[in-house]
Write an enzyme that holds these catalytic residues in place. Sequence first.
Site, PDB file in Angstrom:
ATOM      1  N   GLU A  46       0.856  -1.191   0.000  1.00 17.85           N
ATOM      2  CA  GLU A  46       0.000   0.000   0.000  1.00 17.85           C
ATOM      3  C   GLU A  46       0.890   1.238   0.000  1.00 17.85           C
ATOM      4  O   GLU A  46       1.758   1.385   0.839  1.00 17.85           O
ATOM      5  CB  GLU A  46      -0.922   0.004   1.230  1.00 17.85           C
ATOM      6  CG  GLU A  46      -1.747   1.268   1.406  1.00 17.85           C
ATOM      7  CD  GLU A  46      -2.593   1.633   0.189  1.00 17.85           C
ATOM      8  OE1 GLU A  46      -3.466   0.846  -0.177  1.00 17.85           O
ATOM      9  OE2 GLU A  46      -2.352   2.720  -0.406  1.00 17.85           O
ATOM     10  N   GLY A  48      -0.439   4.392   0.036  1.00  9.33           N
ATOM     11  CA  GLY A  48      -1.112   5.518   0.685  1.00  9.33           C
ATOM     12  C   GLY A  48      -1.665   5.126   2.040  1.00  9.33           C
ATOM     13  O   GLY A  48      -1.043   4.400   2.807  1.00  9.33           O
ATOM     14  N   PHE A  50      -4.233   3.206   4.544  1.00 13.67           N
ATOM     15  CA  PHE A  50      -4.957   1.940   4.555  1.00 13.67           C
ATOM     16  C   PHE A  50      -6.461   2.173   4.375  1.00 13.67           C
ATOM     17  O   PHE A  50      -7.032   3.083   4.980  1.00 13.67           O
ATOM     18  CB  PHE A  50      -4.712   1.200   5.881  1.00 13.67           C
ATOM     19  CG  PHE A  50      -3.842  -0.011   5.707  1.00 13.67           C
ATOM     20  CD1 PHE A  50      -2.487   0.127   5.409  1.00 13.67           C
ATOM     21  CD2 PHE A  50      -4.373  -1.279   5.819  1.00 13.67           C
ATOM     22  CE1 PHE A  50      -1.681  -0.984   5.224  1.00 13.67           C
ATOM     23  CE2 PHE A  50      -3.575  -2.399   5.640  1.00 13.67           C
ATOM     24  CZ  PHE A  50      -2.232  -2.264   5.340  1.00 13.67           C
ATOM     25  N   GLY A  51      -7.087   1.317   3.561  1.00 13.44           N
ATOM     26  CA  GLY A  51      -8.535   1.427   3.366  1.00 13.44           C
ATOM     27  C   GLY A  51      -8.901   1.993   2.014  1.00 13.44           C
ATOM     28  O   GLY A  51     -10.051   1.878   1.587  1.00 13.44           O
ATOM     29  N   GLY A  52      -7.957   2.637   1.326  1.00 17.70           N
ATOM     30  CA  GLY A  52      -8.192   3.086  -0.041  1.00 17.70           C
ATOM     31  C   GLY A  52      -9.134   4.269  -0.172  1.00 17.70           C
ATOM     32  O   GLY A  52      -9.414   5.002   0.784  1.00 17.70           O
ATOM     33  N   THR A  53      -9.646   4.428  -1.382  1.00 19.46           N
ATOM     34  CA  THR A  53     -10.418   5.612  -1.759  1.00 19.46           C
ATOM     35  C   THR A  53     -11.729   5.728  -0.983  1.00 19.46           C
ATOM     36  O   THR A  53     -12.049   6.788  -0.426  1.00 19.46           O
ATOM     37  CB  THR A  53     -10.730   5.564  -3.269  1.00 19.46           C
ATOM     38  OG1 THR A  53      -9.494   5.477  -3.980  1.00 19.46           O
ATOM     39  CG2 THR A  53     -11.505   6.789  -3.719  1.00 19.46           C
ATOM     40  N   CYS A  54     -12.505   4.648  -0.969  1.00 22.11           N
ATOM     41  CA  CYS A  54     -13.864   4.737  -0.421  1.00 22.11           C
ATOM     42  C   CYS A  54     -13.837   5.199   1.032  1.00 22.11           C
ATOM     43  O   CYS A  54     -14.550   6.129   1.414  1.00 22.11           O
ATOM     44  CB  CYS A  54     -14.554   3.385  -0.550  1.00 22.11           C
ATOM     45  SG  CYS A  54     -16.229   3.375   0.056  1.00 22.11           S
ATOM     46  N   HIS A 460     -48.847   1.297   3.170  1.00 19.14           N
ATOM     47  CA  HIS A 460     -49.490   2.567   2.856  1.00 19.14           C
ATOM     48  C   HIS A 460     -49.354   3.501   4.050  1.00 19.14           C
ATOM     49  O   HIS A 460     -49.558   3.060   5.183  1.00 19.14           O
ATOM     50  CB  HIS A 460     -50.972   2.347   2.538  1.00 19.14           C
ATOM     51  CG  HIS A 460     -51.671   3.619   2.198  1.00 19.14           C
ATOM     52  ND1 HIS A 460     -51.447   4.295   1.013  1.00 19.14           N
ATOM     53  CD2 HIS A 460     -52.550   4.372   2.901  1.00 19.14           C
ATOM     54  CE1 HIS A 460     -52.175   5.396   1.012  1.00 19.14           C
ATOM     55  NE2 HIS A 460     -52.850   5.474   2.142  1.00 19.14           N
TER      56      HIS A 460
HETATM   57  C1  LIG Z   1     -15.363  11.382  -4.094  1.00 14.31           C
HETATM   58  C2  LIG Z   1     -15.761   9.960  -4.372  1.00 14.31           C
HETATM   59  C3  LIG Z   1     -16.954   9.479  -3.873  1.00 14.31           C
HETATM   60  C4  LIG Z   1     -17.339   8.172  -4.135  1.00 14.31           C
HETATM   61  N1  LIG Z   1     -18.541   7.738  -3.677  1.00 14.31           N
HETATM   62  C5  LIG Z   1     -18.952   6.485  -3.966  1.00 14.31           C
HETATM   63  C6  LIG Z   1     -20.214   6.019  -3.502  1.00 14.31           C
HETATM   64  O1  LIG Z   1     -20.973   6.737  -2.850  1.00 14.31           O
HETATM   65  N2  LIG Z   1     -20.582   4.752  -3.801  1.00 14.31           N
HETATM   66  C7  LIG Z   1     -19.770   3.928  -4.544  1.00 14.31           C
HETATM   67  O2  LIG Z   1     -20.163   2.785  -4.806  1.00 14.31           O
HETATM   68  N3  LIG Z   1     -18.567   4.343  -4.999  1.00 14.31           N
HETATM   69  C8  LIG Z   1     -18.143   5.597  -4.721  1.00 14.31           C
HETATM   70  N4  LIG Z   1     -16.918   6.019  -5.171  1.00 14.31           N
HETATM   71  C9  LIG Z   1     -16.078   5.087  -5.919  1.00 14.31           C
HETATM   72  C10 LIG Z   1     -15.307   4.145  -4.969  1.00 14.31           C
HETATM   73  O3  LIG Z   1     -14.620   4.913  -4.022  1.00 14.31           O
HETATM   74  C11 LIG Z   1     -14.329   3.282  -5.746  1.00 14.31           C
HETATM   75  O4  LIG Z   1     -15.006   2.619  -6.793  1.00 14.31           O
HETATM   76  C12 LIG Z   1     -13.682   2.235  -4.861  1.00 14.31           C
HETATM   77  O5  LIG Z   1     -13.104   2.821  -3.735  1.00 14.31           O
HETATM   78  C13 LIG Z   1     -12.623   1.463  -5.642  1.00 14.31           C
HETATM   79  O6  LIG Z   1     -12.017   0.518  -4.797  1.00 14.31           O
HETATM   80  P1  LIG Z   1     -10.650  -0.179  -5.218  1.00 14.31           P
HETATM   81  O7  LIG Z   1     -10.346  -1.172  -4.167  1.00 14.31           O
HETATM   82  O8  LIG Z   1     -10.731  -0.625  -6.615  1.00 14.31           O
HETATM   83  O9  LIG Z   1      -9.576   0.992  -5.200  1.00 14.31           O
HETATM   84  P2  LIG Z   1      -9.076   1.928  -4.014  1.00 14.31           P
HETATM   85  O10 LIG Z   1     -10.012   1.956  -2.883  1.00 14.31           O
HETATM   86  O11 LIG Z   1      -8.707   3.207  -4.651  1.00 14.31           O
HETATM   87  O12 LIG Z   1      -7.774   1.189  -3.474  1.00 14.31           O
HETATM   88  C14 LIG Z   1      -6.600   1.145  -4.211  1.00 14.31           C
HETATM   89  C15 LIG Z   1      -5.429   1.262  -3.264  1.00 14.31           C
HETATM   90  O13 LIG Z   1      -4.246   0.931  -3.977  1.00 14.31           O
HETATM   91  C16 LIG Z   1      -3.209   1.791  -3.579  1.00 14.31           C
HETATM   92  N5  LIG Z   1      -2.250   1.823  -4.680  1.00 14.31           N
HETATM   93  C17 LIG Z   1      -2.446   2.312  -5.925  1.00 14.31           C
HETATM   94  N6  LIG Z   1      -1.351   2.162  -6.677  1.00 14.31           N
HETATM   95  C18 LIG Z   1      -0.444   1.561  -5.893  1.00 14.31           C
HETATM   96  C19 LIG Z   1       0.892   1.157  -6.100  1.00 14.31           C
HETATM   97  N7  LIG Z   1       1.503   1.318  -7.276  1.00 14.31           N
HETATM   98  N8  LIG Z   1       1.558   0.597  -5.077  1.00 14.31           N
HETATM   99  C20 LIG Z   1       0.952   0.423  -3.868  1.00 14.31           C
HETATM  100  N9  LIG Z   1      -0.315   0.780  -3.611  1.00 14.31           N
HETATM  101  C21 LIG Z   1      -0.995   1.333  -4.618  1.00 14.31           C
HETATM  102  C22 LIG Z   1      -3.892   3.114  -3.329  1.00 14.31           C
HETATM  103  O14 LIG Z   1      -3.135   3.930  -2.464  1.00 14.31           O
HETATM  104  C23 LIG Z   1      -5.226   2.681  -2.720  1.00 14.31           C
HETATM  105  O15 LIG Z   1      -5.175   2.667  -1.317  1.00 14.31           O
HETATM  106  C24 LIG Z   1     -16.496   7.327  -4.908  1.00 14.31           C
HETATM  107  C25 LIG Z   1     -15.272   7.801  -5.404  1.00 14.31           C
HETATM  108  C26 LIG Z   1     -14.910   9.108  -5.135  1.00 14.31           C
HETATM  109  C27 LIG Z   1     -13.603   9.599  -5.670  1.00 14.31           C
END
Ligand SMILES: Cc1cc2nc3c(=O)[nH]c(=O)nc-3n(C[C@H](O)[C@H](O)[C@H](O)COP(=O)(O)OP(=O)(O)OC[C@H]3O[C@@H](n4cnc5c(N)ncnc54)[C@H](O)[C@@H]3O)c2cc1C
Length: 477
Positions: A46, A48, A50-54, A460
Site C-alpha cells: 500500500e 497511501g 490503509f482502506g483506499g479511496t472509499c 401505505h
Molecule cells: C469522491 C468519491 C466518492 C465516491 N462515492 C462512492 C459512492 O458513494 N458509492 C460507490 O459505490 N462508490 C463511490 N466512489 C467510488 C469508490 O470509491 C471506488 O469505486 C472504490 O473505492 C474502488 O475501490 P478499489 O479497491 O478498486 O480501489 P481503491 O479503494 O482506490 O484502493 C486502491 C489502493 O491501492 C493503492 N495503490 C495504488 N497504486 C499503488 C501502487 N503502485 N503501489 C501500492 N499501492 C498502490 C492506493 O493507495 C489505494 O489505497 C467514490 C469515489 C470518489 C472519488
Amino acid sequence: MAGGILRPPLLFDGYVRHFDLVVIGTGSGNSIVDERFADWDVAIVEKGVFGGTCLNVGCIPTKMFVHTADVAATPAGAARLGVDEELHGVRWPEIRDRIFGRIDPIAAGGRRWRVEGNANVTVYEGQARFVGPKTLTVSIPGASTGETITADRFVIAAGSRPIVPDVAGIEEVGFLTNEDVMRLEELPERMIVLGSGFVATEFAHVFSSFGVDVTLVARSGVLLRAEDDDVAARFTEIASKKWDVRLNSKAVRVERVDGTVRLHLETPRGAEVVEGDVLLAAVGRIPNADLLDVEATGVTVHRDGRIVVDDQQRTAVDGIWALGDVSSDYQLKHVANHEARIVQHNLLHPDAPVDADHRFVPHGVFSSPQIGSVGLTERDARERGLRYVTATQDYADIAYGWAMEDTTGFAKLVADPATGQLLGAHIIGPQAPTLIQLVIQAMSFGLDVRSMARGQYWIHPAMPELLENALLKLKLD
Ligand SMILES: Cc1cc2nc3c(=O)[nH]c(=O)nc-3n(C[C@H](O)[C@H](O)[C@H](O)COP(=O)(O)OP(=O)(O)OC[C@H]3O[C@@H](n4cnc5c(N)ncnc54)[C@H](O)[C@@H]3O)c2cc1C
Ligand SMILES: NC(=O)c1ccc[n+]([C@@H]2O[C@H](COP(=O)([O-])OP(=O)(O)OC[C@H]3O[C@@H](n4cnc5c(N)ncnc54)[C@H](O)[C@@H]3O)[C@@H](O)[C@H]2O)c1
C-alpha cells in the site's frame, strides 16, 4: 504451498523475497486475506492510507458530508410546509473534524491490525511497480533502493486517481480534488467545480448547502449525462436554479489574479470567464495500472487504461487477478467489493472458480435531489433495438409525496412488454438510492412486473408506493 514458482533474476541488493500471494492496494483488495489464508505467506502493498479511496477520500466521508449538507439545506424546503427555519451557519472545522475523527482511526486501526495482528502477512508501505514477470519492486519512502518481491499469485487492486483536466495553467494555479477538498482549513466563499458527473454534483450540493457560491462548469449540454435522459434533464433544471451552471462550456485556461481563480471558457455563447476562490477538478478517474507498469509482467490493458480481465477476474497472466477501479467497467465500491469476493473464492477454490455477476449494477448519486438507477436507460433500450415500454410515476402523485410537497421527483421504469421483466429503473427524488433497491432485488431474482406489483403488500402510505404505481402503469402485452 504447491504451485509453479517462478524465480526471477535477483535485482537491487540481491535479496528477493518470495510469497504465495501479493495483494496490491488496501481498498477492496484488503478484504481478500482472511483466516482461510492463515497458511499462506502473503504480502500486502500500500502506497497511501490503509482502506483506499472509499474509506478515506470517497464514498464514506462524502456521504457523511452529504447528510450534514442535507440537514443544512432543510430551511430552504421548510417554508413550503409552513415551517420557518433559519440556518445560522455551519461550523466547518467541527464538521470536518467529526467526520475524519471517525474515519482516520478506522484507517489506522486497519493498518495496525495487518501490521501487528497477522503473523502470515507482511505489509510493504510504498509504491509498487512491476519490473519483470511476477516481480515487483516496492519503493519505500526514505530508502535508497526498493525492495523486490515475487509471488506465485498477485491480486492487483490498485484503484484509480483523479484525472488532471487538460486546462492551460492548471498546475501553476493549483486545484483541489476529492483527495483534499474535504480537509480544507476553511470554507471558501466561492468554488468553481469543473465537471458534471458524480463527484462534481455531490460536492456542489455539499458546499452550496454550507453557503459556498458554486459555479459548475460542464462540457456537455446536460449534467449527469450518463443517467436516463429524463432524469439528467430534470436534475439539470433543478441544479441550474441553485448553482451557476455553465453548460456546453470548454475550460481552456486558468489564471490567478489577486488571489482570485479565473477560469476561461469557450462556449457557444462566446468566450466567458468564471471566478472563484478555489477550483475543484471532478472530470473523472484514471486507473492506476500505468503507474504499476503492469505490462512488465505481461498484464494487458484496454485503451482507456483499465486492466483486461475475464469473467473470473483473471488477467492475461496465469496467477494474476485484478479487481475494482483498476480493471472494472464500473468505478463503484459495491462492484469492487463483489469482484474482491470473486477473486477471494477463485484463489481459495481454483478447481471450482466462479464468475463475477455484472448483470444489474446499480448506482446512487447523493446530490440534491438524489438519484438511484439500475439497468438500461430508455436510450440504451432504444439503441439496442429492444422492444420496450416505459412508465413514469411522480412523487407528487403519491401520498407520501404529498406529505413532502415534492414537485420534481419521479420514478421511471423500462420493461420488456413480452416477458414482463424489468430492464431498468431510474429514480430522482428523496431516498432514491434506497427505493431503487426494490428494483435491484426484483431484477436480480427475475421477478416479473405483475408479480412484483400485486404479489406482495405495499405499506401505505410509504414511499415505495412510488414504485407500486409505476409498475401498475406499465403496458405489458
Ligand atoms: C469522491 C468519491 C466518492 C465516491 N462515492 C462512492 C459512492 O458513494 N458509492 C460507490 O459505490 N462508490 C463511490 N466512489 C467510488 C469508490 O470509491 C471506488 O469505486 C472504490 O473505492 C474502488 O475501490 P478499489 O479497491 O478498486 O480501489 P481503491 O479503494 O482506490 O484502493 C486502491 C489502493 O491501492 C493503492 N495503490 C495504488 N497504486 C499503488 C501502487 N503502485 N503501489 C501500492 N499501492 C498502490 C492506493 O493507495 C489505494 O489505497 C467514490 C469515489 C470518489 C472519488
Ligand atoms: N455516488 C457514487 O457512487 C459515486 C460518487 C462519486 C464518484 N463515484 C465514482 O467515481 C467515478 C469518478 O467520478 P467523477 O465525477 O470524477 O467522474 P464521472 O465520469 O462521473 O464524471 C466526469 C464528468 O466530467 C466531464 N468532463 C470530462 N472532462 C472534462 C473537462 N475537461 N471539462 C469539463 N468536464 C469534463 C465528463 O463529461 C463527465 O460528465 C464515477 O464514475 C463513479 O463511478 C461514484
